[in-house]
Design an enzyme around this catalytic site. Structure first.
Site, PDB file in Angstrom:
ATOM      1  N   SER A 232       1.189   2.492 -11.370  1.00 45.05           N
ATOM      2  CA  SER A 232       1.185   2.392  -9.920  1.00 45.05           C
ATOM      3  C   SER A 232       2.583   2.146  -9.363  1.00 45.05           C
ATOM      4  O   SER A 232       3.416   1.497  -9.987  1.00 45.05           O
ATOM      5  CB  SER A 232       0.264   1.243  -9.482  1.00 45.05           C
ATOM      6  OG  SER A 232       0.394   0.970  -8.099  1.00 45.05           O
TER       7      SER A 232
ATOM      8  N   THR B  78      -1.510   8.988  -3.559  1.00 43.41           N
ATOM      9  CA  THR B  78      -2.662   8.302  -2.974  1.00 43.41           C
ATOM     10  C   THR B  78      -2.637   8.470  -1.458  1.00 43.41           C
ATOM     11  O   THR B  78      -1.626   8.173  -0.817  1.00 43.41           O
ATOM     12  CB  THR B  78      -2.652   6.809  -3.354  1.00 43.41           C
ATOM     13  OG1 THR B  78      -2.817   6.688  -4.767  1.00 43.41           O
ATOM     14  CG2 THR B  78      -3.788   6.069  -2.664  1.00 43.41           C
TER      15      THR B  78
ATOM     16  N   HIS C 154     -10.914   3.935  -3.601  1.00 42.35           N
ATOM     17  CA  HIS C 154      -9.984   2.875  -4.006  1.00 42.35           C
ATOM     18  C   HIS C 154     -10.767   1.669  -4.530  1.00 42.35           C
ATOM     19  O   HIS C 154     -10.393   0.509  -4.322  1.00 42.35           O
ATOM     20  CB  HIS C 154      -9.118   2.460  -2.814  1.00 42.35           C
ATOM     21  CG  HIS C 154      -7.704   2.098  -3.175  1.00 42.35           C
ATOM     22  ND1 HIS C 154      -6.627   2.865  -2.827  1.00 42.35           N
ATOM     23  CD2 HIS C 154      -7.188   1.038  -3.852  1.00 42.35           C
ATOM     24  CE1 HIS C 154      -5.507   2.299  -3.251  1.00 42.35           C
ATOM     25  NE2 HIS C 154      -5.834   1.193  -3.885  1.00 42.35           N
TER      26      HIS C 154
ATOM     27  N   ARG D  40     -11.130  -1.491 -12.683  1.00 42.84           N
ATOM     28  CA  ARG D  40     -11.497  -2.876 -12.999  1.00 42.84           C
ATOM     29  C   ARG D  40     -11.863  -3.076 -14.467  1.00 42.84           C
ATOM     30  O   ARG D  40     -11.510  -4.097 -15.062  1.00 42.84           O
ATOM     31  CB  ARG D  40     -12.678  -3.309 -12.128  1.00 42.84           C
ATOM     32  CG  ARG D  40     -12.347  -3.487 -10.655  1.00 42.84           C
ATOM     33  CD  ARG D  40     -13.598  -3.928  -9.879  1.00 42.84           C
ATOM     34  NE  ARG D  40     -13.309  -4.146  -8.471  1.00 42.84           N
ATOM     35  CZ  ARG D  40     -13.417  -3.209  -7.534  1.00 42.84           C
ATOM     36  NH1 ARG D  40     -13.758  -1.969  -7.887  1.00 42.84           N
ATOM     37  NH2 ARG D  40     -13.161  -3.493  -6.269  1.00 42.84           N
TER      38      ARG D  40
END
Length: 368
Positions: free
Chosen positions: A95, A145, A259, A314
């Site tokens: 990221s 994104t 997201h 996650r």
């Protein structure tokens, strides 16, 4: 285990979603209420979980989604994730808000398929520099994104006063007594910094609202194409209209994503959008899916309904918080075993043999 190993603010940052977290709950509810349609008397003795993504083979049908502030979860952070990706022969996405630089991730996992996720800054020169650094470090694909013109209201983070790096307040010092291992690692390992900016001493919720470029439009894809000659992926697609126009604009892959429910709370459920998107674009573009994927059954359902790849956010981060690199490995082992078992019980030998007929979506509220 992750909940017991890290401070509450860190766990909640991973576990939480936007506003009242209804979008994430709705996404999970669709996965939980799917119905599989198995077929018997099929040879499933040699299951094949591999897929071709952006022209190359990946040994498993999922990849690591880009996640911010990863060294907050465990001091090994992005390096641990990238190393696991290399050993399991799956891609890893770094990221813009990662806490390890593209150069350091490349050094830690030189054999991994590495992708770089981009938030475009208002300072376009800085964005250009990030893209060029990722390219020089050998990153294969660029992921733009598009769902974060501003940052969603993540109430847990606001209540917890989540900041990066954590401030040594009375509250956090008292908290250290409950999580001594995490705090010792935080205080004795290299300082936490962003991959793309040197420091940030205001609430994390303000990063996007302060730095992200709200003027981005479809025309800017051409600007990115001028900087990047590799595969270009667009993440955060939530409408069929965007699926069509981004395909026409030449994207190599589109990620149907909310997201993880962390931006627009009442957004469409990506899994419901997927079959329509596949019918719309056929094989013109790869369709990937993320948000709410926590089990092998979720992965199987997504591929049956038309996904070329699923992205995990996650799930591996829970492993990272629980036990660092070995925790990430354990999370991937669990998901791999679940995916293989679900395929075999469905009577499917290869992940690419899954079809819409293998799964039925639950009816939407109000439908007959």
């Amino acid at each position: 285990m992750a909940r017991r190993r890290v401070p509450r603010s860190v766990f909640d940052y991973v576990d939480g979603a936007a506003d009242r977290e209804r979008g994430l709950a709705r996404t999970r509810a669709v996965f939980e209420n799917l119905e599989f349609r198995p077929r018997g008397l099929r040879d499933v003795s040699q299951p094949d979980l591999s897929v071709r993504v952006l022209g190359q083979r990946s040994s498993l049908p999922f990849a690591f989604a880009p996640t911010g502030f990863t060294r907050m979860m465990h001091h090994e952070g992005e390096r641990a994730m990238a190393r696991v990706a290399a050993t399991r022969s799956i891609p890893y996405a770094l990221s813009t808000l990662g806490t390890t630089t593209p150069e350091d991730v490349a050094a830690a996992a030189p054999d991994a398929r590495r992708w770089f996720q981009l938030y475009v800054w208002k300072d376009r020169a800085r964005s250009k520099d990030l893209v060029q650094r990722a390219k020089a470090a050998g990153f294969e694909a660029l992921i733009l994104t598009i769902d974060s013109a501003v940052v969603g209201m993540r109430r847990r983070d606001v209540r917890n006063g989540f900041a990066m790096p954590p401030a040594l307040t009375v509250r956090t010092v008292l908290n250290a007594a409950r999580y001594p291992r995490w705090w010792i690692n935080f205080l004795t390992t290299e300082p936490l910094t962003f991959a793309s900016l040197q420091s940030w001493n205001r609430p994390l919720a303000e990063i996007g609202n302060t730095l992200f470029d709200t003027t981005m439009s479809l025309d800017d894809l051409a600007w990115l194409r001028g900087l990047w000659d590799g595969p270009l992926v667009v993440k955060g697609v939530m409408s069929l209209e965007d699926v069509e126009c981004l395909t026409a604009a030449g994207a190599d892959a589109l990620v149907l994503s909310t997201h993880g429910g962390r931006q627009l709370d009442l957004s469409p459920v990506p899994l419901r959008l997927l079959p329509q998107a596949r019918d719309l674009v056929g094989d013109r573009v790869e369709l990937w899916l993320d948000s709410g994927i926590t089990t092998g059954a979720d992965i199987v359902a997504a591929h049956a309904l038309g996904a070329n790849l699923t992205l995990l956010g996650r799930a591996p981060l829970y492993g990272l918080m629980a036990a660092g690199q070995s925790g990430v490995e354990r999370a991937i082992d669990i998901l791999t075993a679940e995916t293989q078992r679900q395929m075999q019980l469905l009577g499917v030998r290869a992940i690419t043999d899954l079809e819409p007929q293998h799964v039925m979506l639950p009816p939407q509220a109000g439908s007959c």
